[in-house]
Design an enzyme around this catalytic site. Structure first.
Site, PDB file in Angstrom:
ATOM      1  N   ASP A 172     -10.423  16.552 -63.586  1.00 24.30           N
ATOM      2  CA  ASP A 172     -11.507  16.480 -64.566  1.00 24.30           C
ATOM      3  C   ASP A 172     -12.842  16.097 -63.937  1.00 24.30           C
ATOM      4  O   ASP A 172     -13.899  16.389 -64.502  1.00 24.30           O
ATOM      5  CB  ASP A 172     -11.145  15.484 -65.681  1.00 24.30           C
ATOM      6  CG  ASP A 172      -9.965  15.988 -66.482  1.00 24.30           C
ATOM      7  OD1 ASP A 172      -9.923  17.198 -66.757  1.00 24.30           O
ATOM      8  OD2 ASP A 172      -9.065  15.190 -66.798  1.00 24.30           O
TER       9      ASP A 172
ATOM     10  N   HIS B 156      -4.641   8.875 -61.184  1.00 23.22           N
ATOM     11  CA  HIS B 156      -3.656   9.789 -61.750  1.00 23.22           C
ATOM     12  C   HIS B 156      -2.305   9.122 -61.727  1.00 23.22           C
ATOM     13  O   HIS B 156      -1.998   8.388 -60.785  1.00 23.22           O
ATOM     14  CB  HIS B 156      -3.609  11.100 -60.950  1.00 23.22           C
ATOM     15  CG  HIS B 156      -2.939  12.200 -61.689  1.00 23.22           C
ATOM     16  ND1 HIS B 156      -1.582  12.384 -61.679  1.00 23.22           N
ATOM     17  CD2 HIS B 156      -3.449  13.151 -62.505  1.00 23.22           C
ATOM     18  CE1 HIS B 156      -1.285  13.412 -62.447  1.00 23.22           C
ATOM     19  NE2 HIS B 156      -2.394  13.902 -62.971  1.00 23.22           N
TER      20      HIS B 156
HETATM   21  C1  LIG Z   1      -4.884   8.732 -65.489  1.00 17.66           C
HETATM   22  C2  LIG Z   1      -4.527   7.262 -65.639  1.00 17.66           C
HETATM   23  C3  LIG Z   1      -4.262   6.950 -67.124  1.00 17.66           C
HETATM   24  C4  LIG Z   1      -3.254   6.992 -64.834  1.00 17.66           C
HETATM   25  O1  LIG Z   1      -3.054   5.683 -64.945  1.00 17.66           O
HETATM   26  P1  LIG Z   1      -1.696   4.878 -64.654  1.00 17.66           P
HETATM   27  O2  LIG Z   1      -0.739   5.580 -63.812  1.00 17.66           O
HETATM   28  O3  LIG Z   1      -1.217   4.417 -65.980  1.00 17.66           O
HETATM   29  O4  LIG Z   1      -2.289   3.747 -63.800  1.00 17.66           O
HETATM   30  P2  LIG Z   1      -2.830   2.373 -64.352  1.00 17.66           P
HETATM   31  O5  LIG Z   1      -3.670   2.581 -65.568  1.00 17.66           O
HETATM   32  O6  LIG Z   1      -1.649   1.474 -64.456  1.00 17.66           O
HETATM   33  O7  LIG Z   1      -3.769   1.946 -63.161  1.00 17.66           O
HETATM   34  C5  LIG Z   1      -3.364   1.272 -61.980  1.00 17.66           C
HETATM   35  C6  LIG Z   1      -4.524   0.420 -61.508  1.00 17.66           C
HETATM   36  O8  LIG Z   1      -5.623   1.264 -61.174  1.00 17.66           O
HETATM   37  C7  LIG Z   1      -6.719   1.025 -62.045  1.00 17.66           C
HETATM   38  N1  LIG Z   1      -7.277   2.289 -62.461  1.00 17.66           N
HETATM   39  C8  LIG Z   1      -6.591   3.439 -62.668  1.00 17.66           C
HETATM   40  N2  LIG Z   1      -7.429   4.418 -63.014  1.00 17.66           N
HETATM   41  C9  LIG Z   1      -8.657   3.860 -63.023  1.00 17.66           C
HETATM   42  C10 LIG Z   1      -9.944   4.376 -63.280  1.00 17.66           C
HETATM   43  N3  LIG Z   1     -10.101   5.645 -63.615  1.00 17.66           N
HETATM   44  N4  LIG Z   1     -10.995   3.538 -63.186  1.00 17.66           N
HETATM   45  C11 LIG Z   1     -10.831   2.266 -62.837  1.00 17.66           C
HETATM   46  N5  LIG Z   1      -9.650   1.721 -62.577  1.00 17.66           N
HETATM   47  C12 LIG Z   1      -8.568   2.503 -62.668  1.00 17.66           C
HETATM   48  C13 LIG Z   1      -6.153   0.250 -63.236  1.00 17.66           C
HETATM   49  O9  LIG Z   1      -7.107  -0.565 -63.845  1.00 17.66           O
HETATM   50  C14 LIG Z   1      -5.035  -0.518 -62.590  1.00 17.66           C
HETATM   51  O10 LIG Z   1      -5.595  -1.607 -61.926  1.00 17.66           O
HETATM   52  P3  LIG Z   1      -4.879  -3.042 -61.982  1.00 17.66           P
HETATM   53  O11 LIG Z   1      -3.540  -2.812 -61.322  1.00 17.66           O
HETATM   54  O12 LIG Z   1      -5.811  -3.921 -61.220  1.00 17.66           O
HETATM   55  O13 LIG Z   1      -4.770  -3.378 -63.430  1.00 17.66           O
HETATM   56  C15 LIG Z   1      -5.680   6.379 -65.136  1.00 17.66           C
HETATM   57  O14 LIG Z   1      -5.886   6.587 -63.760  1.00 17.66           O
HETATM   58  C16 LIG Z   1      -6.970   6.598 -65.917  1.00 17.66           C
HETATM   59  O15 LIG Z   1      -7.155   6.012 -67.000  1.00 17.66           O
HETATM   60  N6  LIG Z   1      -7.899   7.437 -65.391  1.00 17.66           N
HETATM   61  C17 LIG Z   1      -9.112   7.743 -66.116  1.00 17.66           C
HETATM   62  C18 LIG Z   1      -8.861   8.799 -67.163  1.00 17.66           C
HETATM   63  C19 LIG Z   1      -8.686  10.160 -66.556  1.00 17.66           C
HETATM   64  O16 LIG Z   1      -9.449  10.573 -65.699  1.00 17.66           O
HETATM   65  N7  LIG Z   1      -7.683  10.875 -67.060  1.00 17.66           N
HETATM   66  C20 LIG Z   1      -7.380  12.226 -66.607  1.00 17.66           C
HETATM   67  C21 LIG Z   1      -6.095  12.224 -65.883  1.00 17.66           C
HETATM   68  S1  LIG Z   1      -5.773  13.823 -65.168  1.00 17.66           S
END
Ligand SMILES: CC(C)(COP(=O)(O)OP(=O)(O)OC[C@H]1O[C@@H](n2cnc3c(N)ncnc32)[C@H](O)[C@@H]1OP(=O)(O)O)[C@@H](O)C(=O)NCCC(=O)NCCS
Length: 374
Positions: free
Chosen positions: A311, A260
């Protein structure tokens, strides 16, 4: 002049003020000051929706009036139902809800009125109409007749009734009610921010809600609850869970339902829903899927330090309720319209056009080239 700081994805940026909800200290969620755990445990979704829209918990008479207004606005005009029947059967329901947010404006006499009282009345009507639209469109897709809303039922029970055509058990009604409460509002998430950007141009409520639905649809936001179920169905058995998740992590796949932007220590909504999900799994004979989810959750936390978000349990909860995966994100809309509308009203009441700047990374200035010389 020094360049303003750049924050990709606006991460960590305070982009406005709100009195609607807060993620207190990055770990707890409160709507209008009330902890979501108290609201989910004690209040009906109708009380929560009233609180979000009107700012205070309703007294008994105000709640009764609110429910009467919702019941009066829930049936759809014949023209809207005719239009729904004319849409291709395979249109994703989420796409149709986005269309519906726009189409319903044409049948709302106050559509262009952006004064707060009119916006509130329109918000209540949309809140009442979305469950009917969602259930009717799902049934039309299945070749069935839509079921009329039942004004005697609670919001959650009526939604289940219109979708399934059978009386929901008290357990199912409660599970739906709690999930609606947990999805209702979440400060400056992507779809709410999209709604506020649209409102900041002094556009109308239905336009902001249509834009918000478009933003919610993506798999990094609301679309994640449908992807979670696709993943669990792909894994198939509890036995397959560990090899599947280890391979997915080795391939650096993004695991839907985990991580998140704000909750780095865990999503309190997921924590609240998990025991309810486990109870419903036992009641409905879905222990295998619950075990599978537990293995995946343990390994993602151990290996990546990523806790589940809302979710993750809500997809399973809807599955245990016998609901089709294509309506999981639309159910999020049915609830979140309350939060979006409250933000639209708040933005309009204290508006400043949202218009940030970008950092330019394109070509240096260059001379014009006539077409014959290109
Ligand atoms: C929600 C989300 C977009 C937030 O992401 P964010 O703040 O932009 O964080 P980042 O995407 O920069 O992720 C940070 C690190 O964690 C990892 N990471 C984050 N969420 C992940 C996931 N669901 N699965 C695997 N790795 C994940 C990223 O790959 C990144 O790793 P790195 O630093 O080695 O590249 C992300 O966690 C995600 O895509 N989750 C899955 C989708 C989801 O469940 N969305 C509903 C949100 S309520």
């Amino acid at each position: 002049m020094s360049e303003p700081a750049y924050h990709p994805g606006l991460e960590g940026v305070i982009a406005g003020e709100t009195a609607i909800s807060t993620i207190a200290g990055g770990s707890g969620l409160r709507y209008r000051g009330y902890a979501i755990e108290d609201l989910a445990r004690e209040a009906s979704f109708e009380e929560v929706a009233y609180l979000i829209l009107h700012g205070e918990l309703p007294a008994a008479a105000a709640l009764k009036d609110f429910c009467s207004r919702l019941a009066a606005a829930a049936p759809l005009q014949g023209e809207v139902l005719d239009f729904m029947r004319s849409v291709p059967r395979d249109t994703p329901i989420m796409d149709f809800l986005r269309t519906a947010a726009s189409a319903l404006a044409h049948f709302d006499a106050e559509a262009v009125d952006t004064n707060s009282e009119a916006q509130l009345r329109k918000a209540e009507r949309l809140l009442a109409q979305f469950p009917t639209v969602l259930a009717a469109q799902r049934r039309i897709q299945q070749g069935k007749e839509p079921i009329n809303p039942d004004p005697q039922k609670s919001f959650a029970a009526n939604l289940l009734w219109m979708l399934r055509g059978e009386e929901p058990s008290p357990q199912l009604e409660r599970a739906m009610d709690v999930s609606l409460t947990l999805y209702a509002e979440h400060e400056f998430n992507a779809s709410t921010f999209a709604a506020r950007v649209i409102t900041s141009t002094l556009s109308d409520l239905h336009s902001s809600i249509a834009g918000a639905i478009g933003a919610l649809k993506g798999p990094l936001h609301g679309g994640a609850n449908e992807r979670v179920m696709e993943v669990l169905q792909e894994v198939g058995t509890a036995e397959n869970a560990e090899p599947w998740i280890r391979q997915a992590l080795a391939e650096k796949r993004r695991i839907m339902g985990f991580g998140h932007r704000v909750y780095k220590e865990g999503d309190p909504r997921a924590r609240f829903l998990k025991p309810l999900c486990q109870e419903l799994a036992v009641e409905t004979g879905h222990e295998e899927m619950e075990n599978m989810a537990e293995v995946i959750e343990r390994i993602v936390v151990e290996e990546k330090g990523l806790p589940p978000n809302l979710d993750w349990p809500s997809a399973r909860l809807y599955h245990y309720m016998g609901l089709d995966v294509t309506i999981y994100t639309p159910l999020f809309v049915v609830s979140r319209v309350t939060g979006w509308a409250a933000h639209v009203i708040e933005q309009m009441e204290n508006n400043r056009l949202i218009r940030p700047r970008s950092r330019y990374i394109g070509p240096e200035p260059r001379p014009w080239t006539p077409i014959a010389a290109r």
